[in-house]
Scaffold this active site. Sequence first.
Site, PDB file in Angstrom:
ATOM      1  N   HIS A  83      -0.865  -2.484  -6.958  1.00 30.86           N
ATOM      2  CA  HIS A  83      -1.546  -2.241  -5.991  1.00 30.86           C
ATOM      3  C   HIS A  83      -3.157  -2.216  -6.047  1.00 30.86           C
ATOM      4  CE1 HIS A  83      -2.678   1.061  -2.479  1.00 30.86           C
ATOM      5  NE2 HIS A  83      -2.906  -0.097  -2.171  1.00 30.86           N
ATOM      6  N   GLU A 128      -3.133   0.369  -8.884  1.00 34.72           N
ATOM      7  CA  GLU A 128      -2.233   1.553  -8.927  1.00 34.72           C
ATOM      8  C   GLU A 128      -0.964   0.579  -9.383  1.00 34.72           C
ATOM      9  OE1 GLU A 128      -1.762   3.296  -5.111  1.00 34.72           O
ATOM     10  OE2 GLU A 128      -1.661   5.354  -6.212  1.00 34.72           O
ATOM     11  N   SER A 177       0.855  -1.218  -0.160  1.00 32.61           N
ATOM     12  CA  SER A 177      -0.022  -0.036   0.237  1.00 32.61           C
ATOM     13  C   SER A 177       0.755   1.436   0.103  1.00 32.61           C
ATOM     14  CB  SER A 177      -0.803  -0.059   1.198  1.00 32.61           C
ATOM     15  OG  SER A 177      -1.670  -0.823   1.482  1.00 32.61           O
ATOM     16  N   ASN A 218      -3.016   6.231  -1.063  1.00 37.46           N
ATOM     17  CA  ASN A 218      -2.774   6.161   0.291  1.00 37.46           C
ATOM     18  C   ASN A 218      -2.173   7.487   0.661  1.00 37.46           C
ATOM     19  OD1 ASN A 218      -4.166   4.120   0.932  1.00 37.46           O
ATOM     20  ND2 ASN A 218      -2.882   2.813   0.599  1.00 37.46           N
TER      21      ASN A 218
HETATM   22  C1  LIG Z   1      -5.658   0.710   1.989  1.00 35.08           C
HETATM   23  C2  LIG Z   1      -5.142   0.743   0.492  1.00 35.08           C
HETATM   24  O1  LIG Z   1      -4.095   0.407   0.278  1.00 35.08           O
HETATM   25  C3  LIG Z   1      -6.014   0.871  -0.861  1.00 35.08           C
HETATM   26  C4  LIG Z   1      -7.525   0.645  -0.404  1.00 35.08           C
HETATM   27  O2  LIG Z   1      -8.182  -0.305  -1.034  1.00 35.08           O
HETATM   28  S1  LIG Z   1      -8.321   1.772   0.227  1.00 35.08           S
HETATM   29  C5  LIG Z   1      -9.931   1.286   0.233  1.00 35.08           C
HETATM   30  C6  LIG Z   1     -10.684   1.386  -1.017  1.00 35.08           C
HETATM   31  N1  LIG Z   1     -12.033   0.767  -1.069  1.00 35.08           N
HETATM   32  C7  LIG Z   1     -13.016   1.524  -0.755  1.00 35.08           C
HETATM   33  O3  LIG Z   1     -12.821   3.024  -0.531  1.00 35.08           O
HETATM   34  C8  LIG Z   1     -14.342   0.993  -0.635  1.00 35.08           C
HETATM   35  C9  LIG Z   1     -15.355   1.891  -0.181  1.00 35.08           C
HETATM   36  N2  LIG Z   1     -16.813   1.202  -0.180  1.00 35.08           N
HETATM   37  C10 LIG Z   1     -17.466   0.782  -1.298  1.00 35.08           C
HETATM   38  O4  LIG Z   1     -17.015   1.192  -2.387  1.00 35.08           O
HETATM   39  C11 LIG Z   1     -18.612   0.218  -0.934  1.00 35.08           C
HETATM   40  O5  LIG Z   1     -19.136   0.370   0.363  1.00 35.08           O
HETATM   41  C12 LIG Z   1     -18.520  -1.452  -1.085  1.00 35.08           C
HETATM   42  C13 LIG Z   1     -18.394  -1.591  -2.768  1.00 35.08           C
HETATM   43  C14 LIG Z   1     -17.515  -1.916  -0.316  1.00 35.08           C
HETATM   44  C15 LIG Z   1     -19.857  -2.010  -0.843  1.00 35.08           C
HETATM   45  O6  LIG Z   1     -20.909  -1.321  -1.416  1.00 35.08           O
HETATM   46  P1  LIG Z   1     -22.391  -1.322  -0.842  1.00 35.08           P
HETATM   47  O7  LIG Z   1     -23.195  -0.704  -1.982  1.00 35.08           O
HETATM   48  O8  LIG Z   1     -22.303  -0.497   0.242  1.00 35.08           O
HETATM   49  O9  LIG Z   1     -22.779  -2.647  -0.205  1.00 35.08           O
HETATM   50  P2  LIG Z   1     -23.374  -3.809  -1.174  1.00 35.08           P
HETATM   51  O10 LIG Z   1     -24.673  -3.491  -1.761  1.00 35.08           O
HETATM   52  O11 LIG Z   1     -23.393  -4.663   0.019  1.00 35.08           O
HETATM   53  O12 LIG Z   1     -22.164  -4.258  -2.208  1.00 35.08           O
HETATM   54  C16 LIG Z   1     -22.215  -3.600  -3.410  1.00 35.08           C
HETATM   55  C17 LIG Z   1     -21.397  -4.758  -4.334  1.00 35.08           C
HETATM   56  O13 LIG Z   1     -20.319  -5.079  -3.853  1.00 35.08           O
HETATM   57  C18 LIG Z   1     -20.252  -6.423  -3.681  1.00 35.08           C
HETATM   58  N3  LIG Z   1     -19.339  -6.512  -2.545  1.00 35.08           N
HETATM   59  C19 LIG Z   1     -19.278  -5.939  -1.361  1.00 35.08           C
HETATM   60  N4  LIG Z   1     -18.410  -6.284  -0.406  1.00 35.08           N
HETATM   61  C20 LIG Z   1     -17.565  -7.093  -1.312  1.00 35.08           C
HETATM   62  C21 LIG Z   1     -16.526  -7.864  -0.870  1.00 35.08           C
HETATM   63  N5  LIG Z   1     -15.825  -7.757   0.275  1.00 35.08           N
HETATM   64  N6  LIG Z   1     -15.871  -8.902  -1.588  1.00 35.08           N
HETATM   65  C22 LIG Z   1     -16.606  -9.021  -2.931  1.00 35.08           C
HETATM   66  N7  LIG Z   1     -17.818  -8.341  -3.443  1.00 35.08           N
HETATM   67  C23 LIG Z   1     -18.164  -7.260  -2.435  1.00 35.08           C
HETATM   68  C24 LIG Z   1     -21.335  -7.005  -3.504  1.00 35.08           C
HETATM   69  O14 LIG Z   1     -21.658  -8.100  -3.736  1.00 35.08           O
HETATM   70  C25 LIG Z   1     -22.388  -6.110  -4.318  1.00 35.08           C
HETATM   71  O15 LIG Z   1     -22.494  -6.524  -5.485  1.00 35.08           O
HETATM   72  P3  LIG Z   1     -23.630  -6.216  -6.436  1.00 35.08           P
HETATM   73  O16 LIG Z   1     -24.205  -4.888  -6.408  1.00 35.08           O
HETATM   74  O17 LIG Z   1     -23.068  -6.457  -8.014  1.00 35.08           O
HETATM   75  O18 LIG Z   1     -24.696  -7.258  -6.144  1.00 35.08           O
HETATM   76  N1  LIG Z   2      -6.425  -4.031   3.538  1.00 38.28           N
HETATM   77  C1  LIG Z   2      -6.405  -3.336   2.459  1.00 38.28           C
HETATM   78  O1  LIG Z   2      -7.501  -2.492   2.186  1.00 38.28           O
HETATM   79  C2  LIG Z   2      -5.359  -3.216   1.280  1.00 38.28           C
HETATM   80  C3  LIG Z   2      -4.059  -3.750   1.708  1.00 38.28           C
HETATM   81  N2  LIG Z   2      -3.040  -3.630   0.886  1.00 38.28           N
HETATM   82  C4  LIG Z   2      -1.921  -4.340   1.444  1.00 38.28           C
HETATM   83  O2  LIG Z   2      -2.079  -5.900   1.136  1.00 38.28           O
HETATM   84  C5  LIG Z   2      -0.988  -6.446   2.006  1.00 38.28           C
HETATM   85  C6  LIG Z   2      -2.004  -7.558   2.731  1.00 38.28           C
HETATM   86  O3  LIG Z   2      -3.037  -6.700   3.465  1.00 38.28           O
HETATM   87  P1  LIG Z   2      -4.272  -7.466   3.942  1.00 38.28           P
HETATM   88  O4  LIG Z   2      -4.620  -8.555   2.874  1.00 38.28           O
HETATM   89  O5  LIG Z   2      -5.221  -6.388   4.362  1.00 38.28           O
HETATM   90  O6  LIG Z   2      -3.835  -8.228   5.293  1.00 38.28           O
HETATM   91  P2  LIG Z   2      -4.311  -9.304   6.091  1.00 38.28           P
HETATM   92  O7  LIG Z   2      -3.482  -9.231   7.502  1.00 38.28           O
HETATM   93  O8  LIG Z   2      -5.746  -9.538   5.767  1.00 38.28           O
HETATM   94  O9  LIG Z   2      -3.237 -10.637   5.175  1.00 38.28           O
HETATM   95  C7  LIG Z   2      -2.055 -10.699   5.305  1.00 38.28           C
HETATM   96  C8  LIG Z   2      -1.718 -12.214   5.357  1.00 38.28           C
HETATM   97  O10 LIG Z   2      -0.495 -12.513   4.879  1.00 38.28           O
HETATM   98  C9  LIG Z   2       0.287 -13.815   5.878  1.00 38.28           C
HETATM   99  N3  LIG Z   2       1.454 -13.698   5.770  1.00 38.28           N
HETATM  100  C10 LIG Z   2       2.206 -13.146   6.781  1.00 38.28           C
HETATM  101  N4  LIG Z   2       3.526 -13.345   6.414  1.00 38.28           N
HETATM  102  C11 LIG Z   2       3.715 -14.112   5.393  1.00 38.28           C
HETATM  103  C12 LIG Z   2       4.807 -14.904   4.684  1.00 38.28           C
HETATM  104  N5  LIG Z   2       6.001 -15.037   4.854  1.00 38.28           N
HETATM  105  N6  LIG Z   2       4.211 -15.746   3.750  1.00 38.28           N
HETATM  106  C13 LIG Z   2       2.886 -15.911   3.471  1.00 38.28           C
HETATM  107  N7  LIG Z   2       1.902 -15.274   4.218  1.00 38.28           N
HETATM  108  C14 LIG Z   2       2.051 -14.298   5.057  1.00 38.28           C
HETATM  109  C15 LIG Z   2      -0.523 -13.420   7.144  1.00 38.28           C
HETATM  110  O11 LIG Z   2      -0.648 -14.141   7.903  1.00 38.28           O
HETATM  111  P3  LIG Z   2      -0.441 -13.935   9.694  1.00 38.28           P
HETATM  112  O12 LIG Z   2      -1.922 -13.391  10.045  1.00 38.28           O
HETATM  113  O13 LIG Z   2      -0.059 -14.975  10.186  1.00 38.28           O
HETATM  114  O14 LIG Z   2       0.336 -12.641   9.739  1.00 38.28           O
HETATM  115  C16 LIG Z   2      -2.217 -12.932   6.541  1.00 38.28           C
HETATM  116  O15 LIG Z   2      -2.950 -14.166   6.313  1.00 38.28           O
HETATM  117  C17 LIG Z   2      -0.698  -5.351   2.710  1.00 38.28           C
HETATM  118  O16 LIG Z   2       0.653  -4.969   2.234  1.00 38.28           O
HETATM  119  C18 LIG Z   2      -1.487  -4.200   2.742  1.00 38.28           C
HETATM  120  O17 LIG Z   2      -0.762  -2.764   2.889  1.00 38.28           O
HETATM  121  C19 LIG Z   2      -3.288  -3.227  -0.277  1.00 38.28           C
HETATM  122  C20 LIG Z   2      -4.684  -2.624  -0.620  1.00 38.28           C
HETATM  123  C21 LIG Z   2      -5.735  -2.472   0.259  1.00 38.28           C
END
Ligand SMILES: CC(=O)CC(=O)SCCNC(=O)CCNC(=O)[C@H](O)C(C)(C)COP(=O)(O)OP(=O)(O)OC[C@H]1O[C@@H](n2cnc3c(N)ncnc32)[C@H](O)[C@@H]1OP(=O)(O)O
Ligand SMILES: NC(=O)C1=CN([C@@H]2O[C@H](COP(=O)(O)OP(=O)(O)OC[C@H]3O[C@@H](n4cnc5c(N)ncnc54)[C@H](OP(=O)(O)O)[C@@H]3O)[C@@H](O)[C@H]2O)C=CC1
Length: 283
Positions: A140, A152, A119, A190
């Site tokens: 990403h 990304e 991330s 991020n």
């Molecule tokens: C941290 C990082 O490095 C980067 C990141 O990822 S940052 C996070 C980026 N993501 C976001 O910002 C997500 C923001 N949230 C959303 O877009 C929406 O709330 C959401 C898509 C997650 C859910 O949408 P919603 O309208 O509130 O709920 P819901 O109606 O249950 O779901 C919408 C659709 O998504 C699907 N869905 C929801 N959660 C799901 C999941 N975890 N896995 C798979 N499908 C999922 C549902 O099946 C539904 O599909 P259909 O409409 O085709 O039937």
């Molecule tokens: N969460 C998010 O929204 C997003 C996350 N990311 C990135 O994706 C990555 C994973 O995040 P996320 O899936 O949320 O995290 P989770 O905690 O859900 O999953 C991480 C997984 O990797 C496992 N793991 C740790 N070390 C090893 C290893 N050496 N070999 C194999 N598996 C291992 C962990 O096991 P254990 O539980 O034992 O640690 C766990 O099952 C991170 O880099 C995060 O920044 C990117 C986009 C969005």
Amino acid sequence: MTIERVIVVGAGQMGSGIAQVAAGAGLHVILNDIKPEFVEKGFTAIKKNLSRDVEKGRKSKEQMDEIISRITLSTDLTNARDVDFALEAVIENIEMKSDVFRKLDEITPPHAILASNTSSLPITEIAAVTKRPDKVIGMHFMNPVPVMQLIEVIRGLATTAETYKAVEDLSKRMGKTPVEVNDFPGFVSNRVLMPMINEAIYCIYEGVAAPEAVDEVMKLGMNHPMGPLTLADFIGLDTCLYIMEVLHDGLGDSKYRPCPLLRKYVKAGWLGRKSGRGFYIYE
Ligand SMILES: CC(=O)CC(=O)SCCNC(=O)CCNC(=O)[C@H](O)C(C)(C)COP(=O)(O)OP(=O)(O)OC[C@H]1O[C@@H](n2cnc3c(N)ncnc32)[C@H](O)[C@@H]1OP(=O)(O)O
Ligand SMILES: NC(=O)C1=CN([C@@H]2O[C@H](COP(=O)(O)OP(=O)(O)OC[C@H]3O[C@@H](n4cnc5c(N)ncnc54)[C@H](OP(=O)(O)O)[C@@H]3O)[C@@H](O)[C@H]2O)C=CC1
């Protein structure tokens, strides 16, 4: 180059989603984690998502079975010896990721591309632990992977145009839209998203409003699909903290300091949805 065989290392919420989408695109996928129960948990999530697709009429039962049959479960990284592409999705920690990349570099064939779903961490630094930095890249995905459109794509300093093109093509094959960004802490997604989430946590910390109120303001006022605290719980508070630390250390600006309340929650094991408690409580 043609990519047909893929390993996804880390079967958490991101790794399992990536494996699902890759298998859905016709690729043969090995889903790897350190313990069988983690791999099983990821596989269960995939089956649940695909069953929902079948229930909603988006896929037939045969299509679901075919996708599932293309996924092999593994706890042995040497299974990566025949892959064309490795995608790492372990926790957001540079030592852990470097260790995985060192091993993948030894195990995978020389032509294989090694990608990280990090991330925020520097792709150039991850690439430097391998003997093939030209074939290392950031890919990403956004959470939830099956739903979100963006990938990304981050070039490291040594990433070649050929590697970039292969990842661009793969992203499109998975039905996603790749967007190219440079290798800077937090990339674009991020660097913009996480300070907003951190600021929302400061609002709780300083007593400005309750979590529900902060989320309502951003949902109703800014049309965000989820409020920032719900989103933080969804991402994982540990991941949010790791990302803020990378921004703080990497950009050296105090505006990225993680909120003490975020640290406290992570120390308490309140990691959000995945641990059952964060800013909200989950069943
Ligand atoms: C941290 C990082 O490095 C980067 C990141 O990822 S940052 C996070 C980026 N993501 C976001 O910002 C997500 C923001 N949230 C959303 O877009 C929406 O709330 C959401 C898509 C997650 C859910 O949408 P919603 O309208 O509130 O709920 P819901 O109606 O249950 O779901 C919408 C659709 O998504 C699907 N869905 C929801 N959660 C799901 C999941 N975890 N896995 C798979 N499908 C999922 C549902 O099946 C539904 O599909 P259909 O409409 O085709 O039937
Ligand atoms: N969460 C998010 O929204 C997003 C996350 N990311 C990135 O994706 C990555 C994973 O995040 P996320 O899936 O949320 O995290 P989770 O905690 O859900 O999953 C991480 C997984 O990797 C496992 N793991 C740790 N070390 C090893 C290893 N050496 N070999 C194999 N598996 C291992 C962990 O096991 P254990 O539980 O034992 O640690 C766990 O099952 C991170 O880099 C995060 O920044 C990117 C986009 C969005």
